[in-house]
Design an enzyme around this catalytic site. Structure first.
Site, mmCIF file in Angstrom:
data_model
loop_
_atom_site.group_PDB
_atom_site.id
_atom_site.type_symbol
_atom_site.label_atom_id
_atom_site.label_comp_id
_atom_site.label_asym_id
_atom_site.label_seq_id
_atom_site.Cartn_x
_atom_site.Cartn_y
_atom_site.Cartn_z
ATOM 1 N N PHE A 148 0.809 -1.220 0.000
ATOM 2 C CA PHE A 148 0.000 0.000 0.000
ATOM 3 C C PHE A 148 0.845 1.273 0.000
ATOM 4 C CE2 PHE A 148 -2.261 -3.349 2.463
ATOM 5 C CZ PHE A 148 -3.124 -3.731 1.448
ATOM 6 N N GLU B 38 -5.161 1.259 -6.938
ATOM 7 C CA GLU B 38 -5.421 2.301 -5.944
ATOM 8 C C GLU B 38 -6.773 2.975 -6.077
ATOM 9 O OE1 GLU B 38 -1.555 4.328 -4.758
ATOM 10 O OE2 GLU B 38 -1.030 3.503 -6.701
HETATM 11 MO MO1 MOS Z 1 1.140 2.891 -3.801
HETATM 12 S S1 MOS Z 1 0.677 4.284 -2.368
HETATM 13 O O1 MOS Z 1 1.965 3.762 -5.000
HETATM 14 O O2 MOS Z 1 1.864 1.482 -3.191
#
Ligand code: MOS
Length: 770
Positions: free
Chosen positions: A275, A736
């Site tokens: 993450f 994301e």
């Molecule tokens: Mo993500 S926040 O680019 O792992």
């Protein structure tokens, strides 16, 4: 645009100047977009069975002889100096082998700052680790204890006595705001965007809203804690790490310890969630240093409290959004000004100021963000950095505008969807947010929403809300993949790419099978180790496109090599690599499928047992020419208790426009996972930060509540599945976007249910009780 997109576009622009359109992948879309066999189907994870059986080995599980266990001692002040360190009791405690402090730590350089244009850097906190008596944040590691067992190390760490000379620390957001910096650029996009006259438009508009939204500090809590098992083999360093940036970690550790990159081997075949947090932080550096001093291998596993003191989280933000619209709801002005924390030793801009640049067509923009410098742990990227908090502010404001206009919030969005990039005017590569909105609204039953008089069942008020999500497309140059074709007609793909749970090997196996015209069981994918061809970050939702492009590039080379080996005594004689395609376990003429020779036959005739080629993801020129963003429409139903103020999300639906979906099963899981993080952001997640001392108080999962099963409703996900002709495989990346827009959709549903507008997250009970 994201950090990645910005930096890459900027870098490429500098190198190339004007880019001819025919260089773009769009000049000739990936032929696989229209010729798919296993892509798009629901394939099970290749590593699923191993994970269920415990056969997948994570960084803290690698066995090693003579292993020592590390525990950290953390500072209790935010700024000042260590005046006195008493390690005597710890050193004589049972099982202790070493206590390392700044007094005996080896000399180490600062880790190079993670930057999208620098694939060799993985540092998030760029202060050198444990090199002097200075304290820069509350929680900084001041000692490392190595012992024969974890329990002995933990106990001895509790015996280290530290006396501090506290200096004046800046730990209050409001104080830091007074002299906030206004950087020239955010990542590498120009920070301040002024287009048209937003001020005049706001003053003259028929309708406007103007409000301030706040989001709190949030911490990373992947299931797998940050961990590393490290060993020096002579002058070679081996690191079993939990990382989403293998090669960058190897290069950075080399720099810190003054050795060559080739001397560092980093392995990370499985990561239990990243993450944005699984980068290089002090714990790996300190474990490597301690292993060097002790002359033995070391394992470090951060406890939850250690994670919150060592691994940065998402900064708090304060964002003002003002919107102006005409009587038809057409946007006339979008103003987005804000503050977030970025200490001088952090690399993360939290680019919420980029969110509003792509969402809606608008006549004028006035956008800028300011950085607050505090004496705190370096903030960092957390799933959907920028857009996750940016969409909370903008999409809450859109809901407020719809209310002010007396217009349906879905209709308001539909009226303002852009038909090109709202700022640059560049054409979209593919963009059908309208379809996502319509399919989502229909499936969700949005027409059952009422406004004004909320539905009520007993103590529960029921409401519906919606919000846009958005995330940019990113393809990273430099991702490479080796394709090895063996004489029995099998393909092996190898790359130092990452598996954090999203299904990297699973999807690229499907890709390679379709690309090379083979059944799935003839393809293997090996990732997760720096001994493989170099990889880039698994970040910015970029990995599938980047690795996809690398395999594409390798496939062109493989075709050329096979034609060379095939020679003239073949049905393929005289064909060039652009005139053939892979099919039926071999090569054939694109214009005449009867002209075909199998891989086995070509290799046998050439006397070769295998052929191996390596391809690379080249400059992402498509990002220069086109506006490339994924979008989503989020719908939510909540019940709010009149008695307790408790919010229960009863239904959640995400409709996504992200190009082609490559594996329905893993994609659905990615979307849902992101949406669950959005739900946590809306209702419960908040790092409790004591502003007096800079101390993080919520250092366990009991104090920092991430959504558990009972918090999560049935989550429906759907997608437009329209291929993006400018992206490899037609797919734009999905890691994301799920985390964006959800918090606003929930806040908007709470407003619909209760009439209470909560502008500061999380939406806790106290904010709803009247
Ligand atoms: Mo993500 S926040 O680019 O792992």
């Amino acid at each position: 645009m994201s950090k990645l997109q910005n930096a890459i576009v900027g870098g490429v622009r500098q190198v190339l100047g004007v880019v001819p359109a025919e260089w773009l992948p769009g000049g000739r879309p990936d032929p696989l977009i229209g010729r798919r066999v296993t892509l798009g189907t629901q394939q099970a994870r290749v590593d699923g069975a191993d994970k269920v059986r415990g056969g997948a080995r994570f960084a803290a599980e690698v066995p090693m002889d003579g292993l020592l266990y590390a525990a950290l001692v953390h500072s209790t002040i935010a700024r000042g100096r260590i005046a006195d360190l008493d390690t005597a009791a710890a050193e004589t405690a049972p099982g202790v082998v070493l206590v390392m402090t700044h007094r005996n730590a080896p000399r180490m350089a600062a880790p190079p700052a993670m930057g999208i244009t620098n694939p060799k850097a993985a540092g998030n906190n760029i202060l050198p680790a444990m090199q002097d008596a200075e304290i820069r944040w509350n929680g900084q590691a001041v000692a490392v204890v190595l012992a024969e067992t974890q329990e002995q190390a933990d106990h001895a760490a509790s015996l280290v006595r530290v006396r501090y000379e506290a200096g004046r620390a800046r730990t209050r957001f409001d104080e830091g705001k007074q002299d906030a910096r206004t950087p020239e650029s955010i990542l590498i996009e120009k920070n301040r965007l002024v287009k048209g006259d937003a001020k005049a438009a706001l003053a003259a508009a028929a309708h406007r809203v103007d409000a301030v939204y706040r989001t709190p500090w949030m911490n990373h809590n992947p299931i797998e804690p940050h961990a590393a098992t490290v060993v020096w083999q002579g002058d070679r360093l081996v690191v079993h790490d939990a990382t989403q940036m293998l090669n960058a970690t190897a290069a950075s550790l080399a720099k810190v310890f003054g050795i060559k990159e080739e001397q560092v081997h980093v392995s990370s075949p499985f990561v239990g969630g990243g993450f944005g947090s699984k980068a290089l932080w002090d714990h790996q550096i300190l474990a490597v240093a301690a292993a060097k001093l002790a002359g033995r291998p070391v394992r470090i596993v951060l406890p939850r409290s250690g994670m919150q003191r060592t691994i940065g989280g998402r900064t708090q933000t304060e964002q003002r959004v003002a919107l102006a619209a005409d009587a038809d709801g057409k946007l006339k002005a979008l103003l987005h000004h804000g503050y977030s924390v970025k200490p001088s030793h952090s690399v993360c801009d939290e680019q919420y100021g980029l969110t509003g640049r792509s969402l809606y067509a608008c006549e004028s923009f006035d956008i800028v963000q300011h950085h607050v410098d505090l004496d705190v742990l370096a903030n960092t990227f957390l799933r959907g950095p920028g857009e996750a908090v940016g969409t909370f502010a903008i999409e809450s404001a859109m809901d407020e505008l719809a209310h002010a206009l007396g217009m349906d919030p879905v209709e308001l969005r539909l009226r303002n969807l852009p038909d090109k990039d709202p700022v640059s005017g560049a054409p979209h590569s593919q963009h059908d947010a309208a379809r996502a909105w319509r399919m989502g609204a229909e499936r969700f039953g949005w027409d059952r929403r009422t406004s004004g008089t909320p539905r009520q069942e007993g103590e529960w008020r029921i409401g519906m809300g919606c919000a846009s999500g958005t995330f940019p497309y990113v393809r990273l140059p430099g991702m490479s993949a080796r394709i090895t074709l063996t004489g029995d007609g099998r393909v092996a793909v190898a790359s130092a790419a990452h598996e954090m749970g999203m299904g990297t090997a699973t999807v690229q196996r499907q890709h390679a099978a379709d690309r090379f015209g083979l059944p799935l069981d003839r393809v293997t994918v090996t990732i997760g180790d720096t001994s493989l061809p170099a990889g880039t970050y698994a970040g910015g939702s970029s990995q599938t496109a980047s690795l996809g492009a690398a395999i594409m590039a390798a496939s062109g080379k493989l075709a050329a090599e096979l034609l060379r080996l095939a020679g003239n005594d073949t049905p393929l004689a005289g064909l060039k690599s652009g005139e053939v395609e892979f099919a039926d376990g071999g090569l054939r003429a694109a214009a005449d499928p009867a002209r075909h020779e199998s891989f086995e036959s070509i290799l046998r005739r050439a006397g070769r047992s295998e052929v191996s080629v390596t391809g690379q993801s080249g400059p992402p020129l498509e990002m220069l020419k086109f506006s490339m963003h994924s979008t989503s429409a989020n719908f939510c139903e909540v019940r709010v208790s009149d008695v307790t103020g408790e919010v229960r999300v009863t239904r959640l639906l995400g409709a996504f426009d992200c190009g082609r979906i490559l594996n329905a099963r893993t994609a659905a899981s990615q979307f849902r996972g992101g949406m669950i993080m959005g739900l946590g952001m809306a209702l419960t997640e908040e790092t409790l930060f004591d502003e007096r001392s800079g101390r993080i108080m919520s250092t366990s999962l009991a104090d920092y509540h991430v959504p558990a099963h009972l918090d999560i409703p049935e989550i429906e996900v759907m997608w437009t599945d329209i291929p993006d002709p400018r992206a490899p495989l037609g797919a734009r990346g999905i890691g994301e976007i799920g985390a964006t827009g959800v918090a606003a959709a929930i806040a908007n549903a709470v407003f619909n249910a209760t009439g209470v507008r909560v502008r500061d997250l999380p939406i806790t009970l106290d904010k709803l009780l009247r």
